[in-house]
Design a protein around this motif. Structure first.
Motif, PDB file in Angstrom:
ATOM      1  N   UNK A  44      34.068   1.726 -46.556  1.00 32.63           N
ATOM      2  CA  UNK A  44      33.243   0.772 -47.300  1.00 32.63           C
ATOM      3  C   UNK A  44      32.204   1.496 -48.152  1.00 32.63           C
ATOM      4  N   UNK A  45      31.804   0.843 -49.234  1.00 36.55           N
ATOM      5  CA  UNK A  45      30.795   1.424 -50.117  1.00 36.55           C
ATOM      6  C   UNK A  45      29.446   1.525 -49.416  1.00 36.55           C
ATOM      7  N   UNK A  46      29.170   0.607 -48.499  1.00 34.37           N
ATOM      8  CA  UNK A  46      27.894   0.638 -47.783  1.00 34.37           C
ATOM      9  C   UNK A  46      27.844   1.827 -46.829  1.00 34.37           C
ATOM     10  N   UNK A  47      28.950   2.093 -46.130  1.00 36.03           N
ATOM     11  CA  UNK A  47      28.984   3.271 -45.263  1.00 36.03           C
ATOM     12  C   UNK A  47      28.811   4.543 -46.091  1.00 36.03           C
ATOM     13  N   UNK A  48      29.420   4.563 -47.257  1.00 37.39           N
ATOM     14  CA  UNK A  48      29.278   5.730 -48.131  1.00 37.39           C
ATOM     15  C   UNK A  48      27.813   5.943 -48.496  1.00 37.39           C
ATOM     16  N   UNK A  49      27.093   4.862 -48.793  1.00 36.84           N
ATOM     17  CA  UNK A  49      25.671   4.970 -49.132  1.00 36.84           C
ATOM     18  C   UNK A  49      24.861   5.480 -47.948  1.00 36.84           C
ATOM     19  N   UNK A  50      25.216   5.015 -46.746  1.00 39.58           N
ATOM     20  CA  UNK A  50      24.510   5.453 -45.540  1.00 39.58           C
ATOM     21  C   UNK A  50      24.734   6.944 -45.303  1.00 39.58           C
TER      22      UNK A  50
END
Length: 215
Positions: A44-50
Motif C-alpha cells: 500500500x502507498x500508506x505503508x510505503x510512506x510509513x
C-alpha cells in the motif's frame, strides 16, 4: 436510517458490543480498526510512506508493518502519533463513506414501503441500522458520519487490566496508550448514549437492548 457511531476508550468493550449487535440484530458492522489495518497492508502507498518516514526496520520479514514497534514510537511521541493518524484516517473515512453510500442505495428501494424483512421479524424502513465502530470518533472528527453516538464506558483501572492482559503490555505502556486518547469522561459527555461496562456481561447487553429500543 440509523448509523450508530460506537466509540469509547481502549479496552472498554466495544468489540463485545459490536459482536452482540451483529449476532443478535444482524446489523452490518464497519470497523475503523479493520480499515486501519487494510490501509497499511503490504504494497500500500500508506505503508510505503510509513517506511520512508521511519525506515525499513519498521517492517517485519514477512512484509507486514511491525505494529508493536510502531506503537512504541507513536504512543510516546504525540507529534509522531498525529503524523501517523494523518496518513491513515483519510483512508478509513473513505471506506466508511463508501459503505454508507452503498448502504443507502441498497435500502432506498424500501423508502416507499412500510416495512422490510430482517431475519425473522419486520421492522420499519427508518429503523434500518448499521454500526460504525470508531475508537477515535471524536479525535478523527468523524461524528458527521453517524446519526447517533454510543460511548462504551469502563472504569480506568478495568481498562488498564484488560489492556495489559489483551496486548501483553506493562502497566506503564497501557497507561500511555489510554492517555493518548481523549478522556473517557469527555467522550461520555459528548455521546448520546453511554453504555456502562463496569459490571456483568448480562448487565452490559441489557443496556445495549435498551439503547436499540431507544428512538
Amino acid at each position: 436510517m440509523r448509523l450508530i457511531g460506537l466509540t469509547g476508550g481502549i479496552s472498554t468493550g466495544k468489540t463485545t458490543v459490536s459482536n452482540y449487535l451483529s449476532k443478535n440484530y444482524q446489523f452490518p458492522i464497519w470497523d475503523a480498526d479493520v480499515y486501519g489495518r487494510e490501509a497499511v497492508k503490504p504494497g500500500s502507498s500508506i505503508l510505503k510512506s510509513i517506511v520512508e518516514h521511519y525506515g525499513q526496520n519498521i517492517v517485519l520479514p514477512n512484509g507486514n508493518l511491525d505494529r508493536r514497534q510502531l506503537g512504541e514510537i507513536v504512543f510516546n511521541d504525540q507529534k509522531e502519533l498525529l503524523w501517523l493518524q494523518k496518513q491513515i484516517h483519510p483512508y478509513v473515512r473513505d471506506r466508511f463513506e463508501q459503505n454508507i453510500k452503498y448502504f443507502i442505495a441498497k435500502n432506498s428501494e424500501f423508502e416507499q414501503t412500510n416495512y422490510i424483512q430482517v431475519t425473522s421479524h419486520k421492522i420499519t424502513s427508518q429503523d434500518v441500522t448499521a454500526v460504525l465502530v470508531i475508537p477515535l470518533l471524536f479525535e478523527a472528527k468523524m461524528t458527521d458520519l453517524v446519526t447517533e453516538i454510543w460511548v462504551i464506558y469502563a472504569p480506568f483501572q478495568q481498562q488498564i487490566e484488560r489492556l495489559m492482559k489483551r496486548d501483553c503490555l506493562t502497566q506503564e505502556q497501557a497507561y500511555t496508550r489510554i492517555n493518548n486518547q481523549m478522556s473517557l469522561s469527555e467522550k461520555c459527555q459528548k455521546g448520546d448514549i453511554v453504555v456502562d461496562n463496569s459490571s456483568t456481561l448480562e448487565a452490559l447487553l441489557k443496556q445495549v437492548d435498551l439503547a436499540i429500543a431507544h428512538q
